[in-house]
Design a protein around this motif. Structure first.
Motif, PDB file in Angstrom:
ATOM      1  N   GLN A  86     -14.878   1.885  44.958  1.00  0.00           N
ATOM      2  CA  GLN A  86     -16.001   1.819  45.903  1.00  0.00           C
ATOM      3  C   GLN A  86     -16.406   0.377  46.171  1.00  0.00           C
ATOM      4  OE1 GLN A  86     -18.987   4.376  44.203  1.00  0.00           O
ATOM      5  NE2 GLN A  86     -18.305   6.124  45.448  1.00  0.00           N
ATOM      6  N   LEU A  87     -16.393  -0.434  45.146  1.00  0.00           N
ATOM      7  CA  LEU A  87     -16.732  -1.843  45.308  1.00  0.00           C
ATOM      8  C   LEU A  87     -15.687  -2.546  46.178  1.00  0.00           C
ATOM      9  CD1 LEU A  87     -18.934  -3.764  44.472  1.00  0.00           C
ATOM     10  CD2 LEU A  87     -17.655  -4.277  42.402  1.00  0.00           C
ATOM     11  N   ARG A  88     -14.410  -2.280  45.906  1.00  0.00           N
ATOM     12  CA  ARG A  88     -13.341  -2.852  46.743  1.00  0.00           C
ATOM     13  C   ARG A  88     -13.456  -2.345  48.178  1.00  0.00           C
ATOM     14  NH1 ARG A  88      -9.952  -1.019  42.724  1.00  0.00           N
ATOM     15  NH2 ARG A  88      -8.979   0.378  44.228  1.00  0.00           N
ATOM     16  N   GLY A  89     -13.770  -1.058  48.312  1.00  0.00           N
ATOM     17  CA  GLY A  89     -13.920  -0.474  49.646  1.00  0.00           C
ATOM     18  C   GLY A  89     -15.051  -1.126  50.430  1.00  0.00           C
ATOM     19  N   ALA A  90     -16.134  -1.449  49.728  1.00  0.00           N
ATOM     20  CA  ALA A  90     -17.261  -2.118  50.388  1.00  0.00           C
ATOM     21  C   ALA A  90     -16.840  -3.496  50.906  1.00  0.00           C
ATOM     22  CB  ALA A  90     -18.438  -2.241  49.432  1.00  0.00           C
TER      23      ALA A  90
END
Length: 181
Positions: A88-92
């Protein structure tokens, strides 16, 4: 009876040419026409200049926030968030990068000249390129098999090169924006 004929010499009459230069030329009208032509040209130049400044100002209103977003996205890419184990952090980070690149792409359509459009396009491409290089490096390091030293060195070189390209593109775009102000 004898006939007498008299011949008269032919008469030619010459008239002296009259010099008809009029001192009553319409100089006032000629001067008025010249003044009107000059005024029309000056108004056209003024309108063109105003239009160009308006296009430049519109572009600046579009590209300045896009540039700011791109700089923030660059910082996110260079942070640990881009290589985090948390998807999720990478996706953000990926979303932030794509939004900034899309904003730069939109600025291309309103660019006042081809050079400005080229600078915005280069910045968008360099931002995406850095994102791709960082993701490729992350996948290489977290892959099923351990990468070789050569692979790691190539991935690191690609990331550094893309980072340098992005920095250069952002500086050039920023310089163009400041010069247009």
């Amino acid at each position: 009876p004898a006939r007498t004929t008299t011949t008269f010499p032919p008469t030619t009459s010459t008239t002296a040419p009259t010099n008809t230069t009029s001192s009553k030329a319409p100089w006032g009208l000629i001067a008025l026409i010249i003044v009107l032509v000059v005024a029309i040209v000056l108004v056209a130049i003024l309108l063109r200049s105003r239009r160009k400044r308006g296009i430049e100002a519109d572009w600046r209103r579009t590209v300045v926030p896009a540039l700011s977003d791109a700089q923030l996205a660059r910082e996110s890419l260079l942070s640990d968030n881009a290589v985090s184990d948390d998807p999720q952090l990478r996706g953000a980070v990926e979303i932030q990068v794509e939004k900034a690149a899309a904003a730069l792409d939109r600025a291309v359509s309103t660019a006042p000249d081809p050079q400005a459009a080229s600078l915005a396009t280069a910045a968008a491409g360099a931002l995406r390129g850095l994102g791709f290089a960082i993701e490729a490096d992350r996948l290489l390091r977290h892959g099923a098999s351990a990468p070789s030293g050569v692979q790691l060195a190539q991935a690191d070189e690609a990331r550094r090169a893309r980072s340098s390209e992005l920095s250069t593109a952002l500086v050039r775009l920023s310089t163009r924006i400041r010069s247009a102000a």
